[in-house]
Design an enzyme around this catalytic site. Structure first.
Site, short mmCIF file in Angstrom:
data_model
loop_
_atom_site.label_atom_id
_atom_site.label_comp_id
_atom_site.label_asym_id
_atom_site.label_seq_id
_atom_site.Cartn_x
_atom_site.Cartn_y
_atom_site.Cartn_z
N LYS A 23 0.72 -1.04 0.09
CA LYS A 23 0.14 -0.14 -0.11
C LYS A 23 0.91 1.14 -0.13
O LYS A 23 0.61 2.35 -0.76
CB LYS A 23 -1.04 -0.16 1.16
N ARG A 86 -2.23 3.69 8.93
CA ARG A 86 -2.68 2.50 8.10
C ARG A 86 -1.69 1.43 8.34
O ARG A 86 -0.27 1.86 8.27
CB ARG A 86 -3.10 3.12 6.82
N GLY A 95 -7.89 -6.10 4.71
CA GLY A 95 -8.97 -6.02 6.06
C GLY A 95 -8.59 -6.75 7.44
O GLY A 95 -9.07 -6.78 8.15
N MET A 97 -5.55 -6.19 9.05
CA MET A 97 -4.97 -5.43 10.01
C MET A 97 -5.76 -4.18 10.46
O MET A 97 -6.80 -3.70 9.75
CB MET A 97 -3.64 -5.05 9.75
N ARG A 242 -4.59 -1.39 -6.02
CA ARG A 242 -4.16 -2.69 -5.95
C ARG A 242 -4.65 -3.34 -7.08
O ARG A 242 -5.78 -3.10 -7.48
CB ARG A 242 -4.20 -3.44 -4.63
N HIS A 357 -13.30 -45.18 -8.10
CA HIS A 357 -13.49 -45.35 -9.53
C HIS A 357 -14.43 -44.42 -9.96
O HIS A 357 -14.25 -43.74 -11.07
CB HIS A 357 -14.14 -46.74 -9.47
N SER A 638 5.64 -42.78 -24.51
CA SER A 638 4.70 -41.76 -23.63
C SER A 638 4.91 -42.39 -22.06
O SER A 638 4.65 -43.44 -21.88
CB SER A 638 3.41 -42.23 -24.42
N CYS A 706 1.09 -39.06 -20.78
CA CYS A 706 0.02 -39.14 -21.02
C CYS A 706 -0.93 -39.34 -19.64
O CYS A 706 -1.89 -40.00 -19.54
CB CYS A 706 -0.42 -40.34 -22.06
N TYR A 726 5.23 -33.60 -25.90
CA TYR A 726 4.08 -32.87 -25.61
C TYR A 726 3.34 -33.45 -24.42
O TYR A 726 4.11 -34.39 -23.91
CB TYR A 726 3.02 -33.48 -27.06
#
Ligand code: ADP
Ligand code: MG
Ligand code: MG
Length: 757
Positions: A23, A86, A95, A97, A242, A357, A638, A706, A726
Site C-alpha cells: 500500500k 494505516r 482488512g 490489520m 492494488r 472409480h 509416452s 499421458c 507433448y
C-alpha cells in the site's frame, strides 16, 4: 553517526515494497505520477523489526516527517491537520490489520503507530497468514497520512471501485459511492452505497477526473485495479490502488481486451490469467449458490454443476438418459457401471474417496461428480436415496456441484462454461508461445469431439479397455479370459475383433485426420471378472480361481499378458487395420507396462506386418533406466506418470489416498500429493534421465506424457523443463494445459530442475 533511515515521505519517491509494503509503495508511485494523493509518510518495515526487538519507534524521524507534513499541507497538526495510521505489509492481507482515523495529537499518533505495527500479530492476522502460507516474519509498515474528509457535506463522499467489472470483465468502472461519508460507513454496512453512476450524476467533473486517473493507474500497473477514493468538498483524492481480484470469466476478458487495446503485451496477457481461472471458466456452475441450502455434502470429486433426474442403475441410466439429463446415484461405482456413468450427466456416490472409480472416470470424462457423501444412504434395490429426513426416488431432480461437493434438491439455475471468443483468442496467443504440444486422452468419439473443441493437437492416449463396456464386448472378453481351450479363445477373439473394429471406425471418423495413439489392452484381469460375478458354471469358476492374483495391478497384465497371449494384441491391430480400410486414420499403437526391449521386440514380431508406428509406455522404473535401448527399438515413448509414480513411491494409489497420504500431507512429510502434482525430485529426475538416454540413442524420438499430470500446471512446467515433446490430458484439461505450457515457456526452464537437486 546518523541513524538509519526508517521513515520515508511519499514525496521522496522511494518505491521499495520490502520497506514500505504494498500500500505504501503504491501511494509513493501514485504521488510520483502526479495523482491526487493526500501527503504522508511511511514508518518502514525495518522500523517494525527494530520496534519488535527494542520497543522503540524512530521518534525523531517521525517528528521530522510530521513537520514536513505540516509544511506540505500548510496546516498545523491538531489544528486543521489530522492523520490516519494505516498498515502496509509486503503481501496484501485485505482488512486483516487495523486502521486508525482522525488522529490529531502526537501522545495518540505514537500510540496508533505502535497499535498498527502490533496488529501484525493479532489473532486474525496470524490465522490469515497460516491459511495463506504467508511467512510470519515479514512484518508490516505503518502509513501516516493526512486525513481527507469525505463527510464534510453533500459535495463530499467516499467510494471503492474496480477499473473493470470483476465478474464479467466488461470495460466499465464498477463500484460504489456514498455521499457525505467516510470509508468505514461503506465497510460497516450501516449505510447502503449507491452505484458509481450516482457520483457521475452529482459531480460529473469529479467523476471525469476519477475516470482519467484510474485508467492511468490501470495502464501504469498493466492490470485491472481495485481503488479506494474520497471526495472532500468537490476535490478528489485517491487513497489506495492494488490489482483487483476477479472471476475466471473476467480474468480472461480483461487480459484479452487489454492486449487488444495495446496496454499489455501478448506474453503479459498469458501471464495475467491463472490456469485455475481457465479451469473454472469451462465448468458450468450454479448461479449465486449462496442462495440455496444443500441437502447433503460430499467430496468435490469432479468439477462442474449439473441437474438431472435420479436413477439407480445402469439399465435405467441408459433408457432414462434418452429423455433428459440424469444423475446416476450409487452406493459406489465399479467398472460394470461404466455405461451408466457414460449415459449420466453427473454421478453421486455415498462411498469412495477422491480416487475412487467414480471420481477417476468422471474426471476423465469431464462430468461432475460428488462422491463419499457419508450422510447419504443409497439403496439401489429399493430405488431410494435417503439423507436425514429427505428421500429421493427415481425421477426426482437433484443438482450436484462437483466443484464444491454440495448436492441440492431440485433444479438450480446454472451458468454454462462455454469457451468464449476471448478465451479462444487467449489460447491462440498461448499456442503461439508454447513449446510443448498439447494432446488429449480420449476413449470415445464424444471425447474425441470434446478434445477437438478444446484445441487438442492429437489423441495421445486411447485406452481400449473402455471399449469393453457394452454387454456384448464384456461378455466376449470374459469368454476370452475364462476359456481354457484355443478354439474357445479364437471364437471370443473373433467377436472382439468385430466389436473393436466398429468402435475404431466410429472413432476414426470423428478424428477426421487427427493422429491417435491407441494403447493396446492393459487389463488387470480382475477388473473384468469381479469377485462378485456369478459365472454360473463350475469350469469358469475353476478358471477364475486359477487366474486369481495376490496383487493384480503388478500381476499378469499389459504387455505380460500379450507375451502369453500374442493373439490378443494381434486381434487389436487387425481390428485397427480393418477399420482403417473403411476410414483412413493416422494410427500408432503403444505397448503398456514394458520393462525391457525384449518385450518390444517380441510384440513387434507379432504386429510389424501392419506397418503401424509402435511405441512404448514408460511407466516402470526399469523402462526409464533402459530408455536408451528401448529408444533404439521403438518409434516413440509416452510416460504413464500415474503408474510410474506408484512404482517410484511404492505406493498403491487407492490405498495411499484412502489412508496415510493425508497424514503425510498434514505433517508436511510430503508437500503435495504426488498423484496430483508430479514429484519433480523423484519421478521428475527419473524422467529426465530417461529422456537423456533416449535422445542420445535416438535424437528425434517423440516423447510424450499421458498421465493425469499432463493437465496439471505445475507438472506441465516440469515436463517443459525436462524437454518432452507433448503432454496428453483429459479433454477438459486441454485449455488449462495450453495456457500452462505457454506460461512455462515464458517463465523459462532455467533452474527448474536444478532446484530439484
Ligand atoms: P485496509 O487495508 O483495510 O483497506 P486502509 O488503510 O485502506 O485499510 O484504511 C481503511 C479505510 O480508511 C480507507 O478505505 C479509507 O476509507 C479510510 N482512510 C484511510 N486513510 C484515510 C485518509 N488519509 N483520509 C480519509 N480516509 C482514510
Ligand atoms: Mg484499503
Ligand atoms: Mg498404466
Amino acid at each position: 553517526m546518523p541513524e538509519t533511515q526508517q521513515v520515508y515521505a511519499f514525496s521522496e519517491g522511494v518505491e521499495d515494497r520490502n520497506q514500505l509494503g504494498n500500500k505504501g509503495a503504491n501511494l509513493v508511485t501514485m504521488t510520483r505520477l502526479g495523482m491526487p494523493v493526500p501527503p504522508g509518510f511511511v514508518v518502514s518495515i525495518d522500523a517494525y523489526h527494530r520496534f519488535t526487538g527494542s520497543g522503540e519507534l524512530p521518534v525523531a524521524q517521525i517528528d521530522e516527517a510530521l513537520t514536513a507534513l505540516e509544511a506540505a499541507t500548510g496546516r498545523k497538526f491538531g489544528d486543521g491537520l489530522s492523520v490516519s495510521v494505516r498498515s502496509s505489509g509486503p503481501v496484501s492481507m485485505p482488512g486483516m490489520m487495523d486502521t486508525v482515523l482522525n488522529v490529531a495529537d502526537r501522545d495518540t499518533l505514537l500510540h496508533s503507530i505502535r497499535d498498527i505495527l502490533g496488529s501484525w500479530s493479532s489473532d486474525r492476522a496470524v490465522a490469515y497468514r497460516d491459511l495463506n502460507d504467508i511467512p510470519h516474519d515479514l512484518g508490516t509498515a505503518a502509513i501516516v497520512q493526512a486525513m481527507v474528509m469525505g463527510n464534510s457535506g453533500e459535495n463530499s463522499g467516499t467510494g471503492v471501485l474496480f477499473t473493470r467489472d470483476p465478474n464479467t470483465g466488461e470495460n466499465e468502472l464498477f463500484g460504489e459511492y456514498l455521499a457525505n461519508a467516510q470509508g468505514e460507513d461503506i465497510v460497516s454496512g450501516t449505510r447502503t452505497p449507491e452505484p458509481l453512476s450516482g457520483l457521475r450524476k452529482q459531480q460529473p467533473e469529479v467523476y471525469a477526473e476519477l475516470h482519467r486517473h484510474v485508467k492511468a493507474l490501470e495502464a501504469y500497473f498493466r492490470d485491472m485495479q481495485d481503488i479506494e477514493f474520497t471526495v472532500e468538498d468537490g476535490v478528489l483524492y485517491i487513497l489506495q490502488t492494488r490489482s483487483g481480484k476477479r472471476t475466471g470469466q473476467a480474468a480472461v476478458r480483461i487480459a484479452v481486451e487489454m492486449m487488444r487495446e495495446g496496454l499489455i503485451r501478448r506474453d503479459e496477457a498469458v501471464m495475467n490469467v491463472s490456469p485455475d481461472q481457465v479451469r473454472t471458466f469451462l465448468h458450468s456452475r450454479i448461479d449465486r449458490p449462496e442462495r440455496f441450502t444443500p441437502v447433503v455434502t460430499g467430496l468435490a470429486a469432479a468439477p462442474g454443476a449439473v441437474s438431472g433426474r435420479v436413477v439407480f442403475d445402469n439399465t435405467e441410466a441408459r433408457t432414462q438418459s434418452q429423455l433428459g439429463p440424469i444423475i446416476l446415484v450409487r452406493p459406489e461405482t465399479i467398472p460394470d457401471d461404466i455405461q451408466g456413468i457414460a449415459a449420466a450427466a453427473g454421478v453421486f456416490t455415498a462411498r469412495g474417496g477422491l480416487s475412487s472409480h467414480a471420481a477417476i472416470v468422471t474426471r476423465a470424462m469431464g462430468k461432475p461428480c460428488v462422491c463419499g457423501a457419508e450422510n447419504a444412504d443409497v439403496d439401489p434395490v429399493a430405488g431410494v436415496l435417503r439423507v436425514g429426513d429427505s428421500e429421493f426416488h427415481r425421477g426426482d431432480v437433484l443438482t450436484i456441484d462437483g466443484s464444491s461437493g454440495h448436492v441440492y434438491a431440485g433444479e438450480l439455475p446454472l451458468i454454462a462454461g462455454e469457451p468464449t471468443g476471448e478465451m479462444e483468442e487467449l489460447l491462440k496467443v498461448a499456442d503461439g508461445i508454447r513449446r510443448l504440444g498439447v494432446w488429449a486422452n480420449a476413449d470415445t468419439p464424444e471425447m474425441v469431439a470434446q478434445a477437438q473443441q478444446f484445441g487438442a493437437e492429437g489423441i495421445g492416449l486411447l485406452r481400449t479397455e473402455r471399449q469393453f463396456s457394452t454387454p456384448e464386448s464384456l461378455a466376449a472378453i470374459r469368454r476370452f479370459i475364462l476359456s481354457d481351450t484355443d478354439s474357445e479363445r479364437a471364437d471370443a477373439l473373433d467377436a472382439l475383433r468385430n466389436l473393436q473394429r466398429d468402435d475404431f471406425i466410429a472413432i476414426f471418423r470423428q478424428l477426421d485426420g487427427m493422429s491417435v495413439i491407441v494403447r493396446l489392452l492393459d487389463i488387470p484381469l480382475h477388473e473384468f471378472i469381479p469377485q462378485s460375478m456369478d459365472t454360473g458354471d463350475a469350469r469358469s469358476e475353476h478358471r477364475r480361481e486359477e487366474l486369481a492374483e495376490i496383487n493384480p495391478m503388478m500381476g499378469h497384465r499389459g504387455v505380460r499378458l500379450a507375451i502369453s497371449f500374442p493373439e490378443l494384441y494381434r486381434m487389436q491391430v487387425d481390428a485397427i487395420q480393418e477399420a482403417k480400410a473403411v476410414v483412413d486414420a493416422r494410427v500408432s499403437v503403444m505397448i503398456p507396462q514394458v520393462i525391457t526391449r525384449q518385450e518390444a521386440i517380441e510384440i513387434k514380431s507379432h504386429i510389424n506386418h501392419t506397418g503401424l508406428r509402435i511405441g512404448v509406455m514408460i511407466e516402470t522404473v526399469r523402462a526409464c533406466m533402459r530408455a536408451g535401448r528401448l529408444a533404439e527399438t521403438v518409434d516413440f515413448f509416452s510416460f504413464g506418470t500415474n503408474d510410474l509414480t506408484q512404482a517410484v513411491f511404492s505406493f498403491s494409489r487407492e490405498d495411499a489416498e484412502k489412508e496415510f497420504l493425508t497424514t503425510y500431507l498434514d505433517k508436511q512429510i510430503l508437500e503435495d500429493n504426488p498423484f496430483e502434482v508430479l514429484d519433480a525430485k523423484g519421478v521428475g529426475r527419473l524422467m529426465d534421465t530417461a529422456v537423456y538416454w533416449a535422445r542420445r540413442a535416438s535424437p528425434t524420438i517423440q516423447i510424450g506424457v499421458c498421465g493425469e499430470h499432463g493437465g496439471e500446471p505445475r507438472s506441465i512446467a516440469i515436463f517443459h523443463a525436462i524437454g518432452v515433446n507433448y503432454v496428453s490430458c483429459s479433454p477438459y484439461r486441454v485449455p488449462v494445459a495450453r495456457l500452462a505450457a505457454a506460461q512455462a515457456t515464458i517463465q523459462g526452464d532455467v533452474g527448474l530442475l536444478a532446484t530439484t537437486a
